[in-house]
Design an enzyme around this catalytic site. Structure first.
Site, short mmCIF file in Angstrom:
data_model
loop_
_atom_site.label_atom_id
_atom_site.label_comp_id
_atom_site.label_asym_id
_atom_site.label_seq_id
_atom_site.Cartn_x
_atom_site.Cartn_y
_atom_site.Cartn_z
N HIS A 73 -13.64 -40.84 -15.16
CA HIS A 73 -12.45 -40.94 -14.32
C HIS A 73 -12.83 -41.24 -12.88
O HIS A 73 -13.57 -40.48 -12.25
CB HIS A 73 -11.63 -39.65 -14.41
CG HIS A 73 -11.01 -39.47 -15.77
ND1 HIS A 73 -10.87 -38.26 -16.38
CD2 HIS A 73 -10.49 -40.40 -16.62
CE1 HIS A 73 -10.28 -38.43 -17.57
NE2 HIS A 73 -10.05 -39.72 -17.74
N GLU A 86 -12.75 -38.79 -9.61
CA GLU A 86 -13.39 -37.48 -9.67
C GLU A 86 -14.76 -37.52 -9.00
O GLU A 86 -15.80 -37.40 -9.63
CB GLU A 86 -13.43 -37.01 -11.13
CG GLU A 86 -12.01 -36.85 -11.67
CD GLU A 86 -11.91 -36.67 -13.19
OE1 GLU A 86 -12.94 -36.43 -13.84
OE2 GLU A 86 -10.78 -36.76 -13.71
N HIS A 116 -16.44 -33.89 -15.55
CA HIS A 116 -15.21 -34.26 -14.83
C HIS A 116 -14.97 -33.28 -13.69
O HIS A 116 -15.70 -32.32 -13.50
CB HIS A 116 -14.00 -34.16 -15.77
CG HIS A 116 -13.97 -35.17 -16.87
ND1 HIS A 116 -13.04 -36.18 -16.92
CD2 HIS A 116 -14.75 -35.33 -17.97
CE1 HIS A 116 -13.23 -36.91 -18.00
NE2 HIS A 116 -14.27 -36.42 -18.66
N TYR A 158 -4.74 -28.97 -22.93
CA TYR A 158 -3.64 -29.70 -23.57
C TYR A 158 -4.27 -30.55 -24.66
O TYR A 158 -5.48 -30.74 -24.70
CB TYR A 158 -2.89 -30.57 -22.57
CG TYR A 158 -3.78 -31.39 -21.65
CD1 TYR A 158 -4.21 -32.66 -22.00
CD2 TYR A 158 -4.21 -30.87 -20.42
CE1 TYR A 158 -5.03 -33.40 -21.17
CE2 TYR A 158 -5.05 -31.61 -19.59
CZ TYR A 158 -5.44 -32.86 -19.96
OH TYR A 158 -6.26 -33.59 -19.14
N GLU A 168 -15.18 -29.34 -16.47
CA GLU A 168 -14.34 -29.62 -15.31
C GLU A 168 -14.93 -28.82 -14.15
O GLU A 168 -14.84 -27.59 -14.11
CB GLU A 168 -12.88 -29.17 -15.56
CG GLU A 168 -12.20 -29.90 -16.70
CD GLU A 168 -11.64 -31.28 -16.33
OE1 GLU A 168 -11.83 -31.74 -15.19
OE2 GLU A 168 -11.00 -31.88 -17.21
O1 0X9 Z 1 -7.67 -35.36 -19.42
C1 0X9 Z 1 -8.89 -35.48 -19.44
O2 0X9 Z 1 -9.46 -36.46 -19.87
C2 0X9 Z 1 -9.74 -34.34 -18.87
N1 0X9 Z 1 -9.13 -33.79 -17.70
S1 0X9 Z 1 -9.12 -34.61 -16.30
O3 0X9 Z 1 -8.33 -33.89 -15.34
N2 0X9 Z 1 -10.59 -34.67 -15.72
O4 0X9 Z 1 -8.65 -35.93 -16.56
C3 0X9 Z 1 -9.91 -33.25 -19.90
C4 0X9 Z 1 -10.75 -33.58 -21.05
C5 0X9 Z 1 -10.97 -32.42 -22.00
N3 0X9 Z 1 -11.47 -32.91 -23.21
C6 0X9 Z 1 -12.08 -32.24 -24.21
N4 0X9 Z 1 -12.69 -31.13 -23.99
N5 0X9 Z 1 -12.06 -32.72 -25.39
ZN ZN Z 2 -11.46 -36.48 -15.72
#
Ligand code: 0X9
Ligand code: ZN
Length: 464
Positions: free
Chosen positions: A172, A175, A299, A351, A373
């Site tokens: 992303h 970030e 991330h 989510y 994260e």
């Molecule tokens: O939405 C995403 O891709 C990630 N969050 S972000 O705010 N950096 O965009 C979360 C990804 C989590 N994925 C898994 N653990 N599978």
């Molecule tokens: Zn991300």
């Protein structure tokens, strides 16, 4: 002052997309809901095209960007909230001015300020130059717009065929702490090889593959045009939309938590692995495919350690082990800087999200994999994707310690159950306890089942 002016010009005059205003975030706010339920999330999703965190964990805030018009409509919901950043454009402008001023004065350490793509390449070259017999920098392919994509491989003693730990950053674009902290980790590993016993051992026993910049086009665009750009630079019908690379992976692609609509922040693209950035990624790791034991997708932000699955709320078979290892990472973070990272499966902690990297590494390659994260996190009101640069170094330090702890787990003898580096009667006593409860961690021969064979394996160790 000359440098400052010229940087500002480069920033805005080369806007690739003429439809975009020069000040894309004028009057935009970062708004925080102290806590959200699934119902609240569903209510705000149509109001903001850019929700920054989707956490539905109690006591975890949810952040989003709202334009002045969107904010008006949001107020009508009556939801309790506070404004973290009143004018994101002012934040971005002052950031660019600060960076220009500092680069003129040439007074700050490398990890004390955010860096451009060019500066990253320069740094990566310097890092591998510190110990070229251990570190190799390669261009693994090109992005959609033709930018080079880097990989840095670390292999202490150069042996082939070792277990592999893959760490990637910056899927992303916005970030910025992600590639910075990851570059810090690479640098510390290279410097530590040969001088730090722990790092030396981990670079001798594992092969490390870093992809510190998976989305170079998007990243560059956050410097020149839109600071809060997330996706790659995919055009659809000649218009810039972008594909969310972390929804384009070929494992359960296309399901919940990804969008078929190009304007969505989670647009999954037209097919799994349709994007050249991911094609280059998987080509680069093809050589090591059967040996990948661990993977981190780095991330920002929210301070989370997220395991599979993202695509479903059901758990993978080895969820106990993934959670135990996730806790070990978080413990490393805590010991390094005192920061608290929450551990859990992505789908229930955050989510649903289908077609993400962590699910692919676990589902397709069988690796233990997490989405990290990094900082910041509320309740301190730091602007999530654009925290002050003094957050870079602690983020790097905590990522390093968490990563080293995981690597130690990957090379630990499976029978060293008390993790003290030697096989003793105490490990055997622990094993017996696991046997009584048929705890899957007793699967020391790693064949996926806790059977008499594990008992025999344990006996063999002590007969030797
Ligand atoms: O939405 C995403 O891709 C990630 N969050 S972000 O705010 N950096 O965009 C979360 C990804 C989590 N994925 C898994 N653990 N599978
Ligand atoms: Zn991300």
């Amino acid at each position: 002052m000359v440098r400052l002016i010229s940087l500002a010009c480069v920033g805005f005059a080369t806007a690739a997309n003429a439809q975009e205003p020069e000040k894309p975030y004028a009057g935009h706010k970062q708004v925080r809901l102290p806590m959200a339920t699934r119902a609240v999330m569903e209510a705000i999703e149509p109001l903001s095209p850019d929700i920054w965190t989707h956490s539905i964990v109690p006591l975890r805030p949810v952040d989003m960007r709202l334009s002045p018009e969107q904010y008006e409509r949001f107020l009508e919901t009556g939801l309790a909230h506070h404004v973290v950043v009143d004018d994101l454009q002012a934040l971005v402008d002052s950031e660019l001015a600060r960076i220009a001023e500092r680069s003129r004065l040439d007074e700050v350490g490398w990890y004390e300020e955010y860096r451009t793509l060019e500066e990253y390449w320069e740094r990566w070259r310097e890092i591998v130059g510190l110990n070229p017999s251990v570190a190799t920098l390669e261009t693994i392919g090109q992005s959609l717009e033709g930018r080079d994509m880097p990989s840095i491989v670390l292999n202490g003693d150069g042996r082939e065929g070792k277990p592999v730990f893959i760490i990637n950053a910056c899927q992303h674009a916005r970030e910025w702490v992600s590639p910075a902290a990851t570059t810090y980790v690479i640098e510390q590993l290279v410097i530590g090889y040969g001088s730090d016993a722990r790092i030396t051992r981990l670079l001798d026993e594992l092969e490390w593959v870093f992809l510190p910049m998976v989305n170079p086009d998007g990243f560059d665009f956050t410097w020149t045009d839109q600071r809060f750009w997330r996706k790659n630079k995919r055009l659809v019908d000649a218009r810039l939309f972008g594909v969310d690379l972390n929804r384009n992976w070929d494992y359960e692609w296309g399901g919940a938590g990804s969008s078929g609509s190009p304007s969505s922040g989670t647009y999954r693209g037209t097919a799994p692995f349709s994007e050249p950035e991911l094609e280059a990624f998987i080509d680069a790791i093809d050589r090591v495919r059967g040996r990948v034991v661990g993977h981190l997708d780095v991330h920002t932000f929210s301070q989370l350690v997220l395991s599979p699955w993202g695509y479903t709320t059901s758990s993978p078979a080895n969820i106990a082990e993934l959670t135990e290892l996730g806790d070990i990472f978080a413990r490393g973070v805590l010991d390094a800087t005192g920061a608290r990272y929450e551990v859990g499966p992505a789908s229930t902690t955050l989510y649903l999200l289908s077609g993400n990297a962590t699910d692919w590494f676990h589902g397709a390659l069988g690796a233990a994999s997490w989405t990290i994260e990094l900082r910041p996190m509320g309740p301190i009101s730091l602007p999530g994707f654009d925290p002050p640069p003094d957050q870079i170094l602690p983020a790097g330090q905590e990522l390093l310690e968490g990563t080293l702890r995981l690597a130690e787990e990957f090379v630990r003898h499976p029978a060293d159950l008390d993790r003290d580096g030697v096989l003793t009667i105490f490990d055997f006593l622990r094993f017996q306890k696991l046997w009584v409860t048929q705890d899957p961690r007793g699967d020391v021969d790693k064949d996926g089942a806790f059977t008499a064979a594990d008992f025999h394996a344990f006996h063999e160790i002590f007969r030797r």
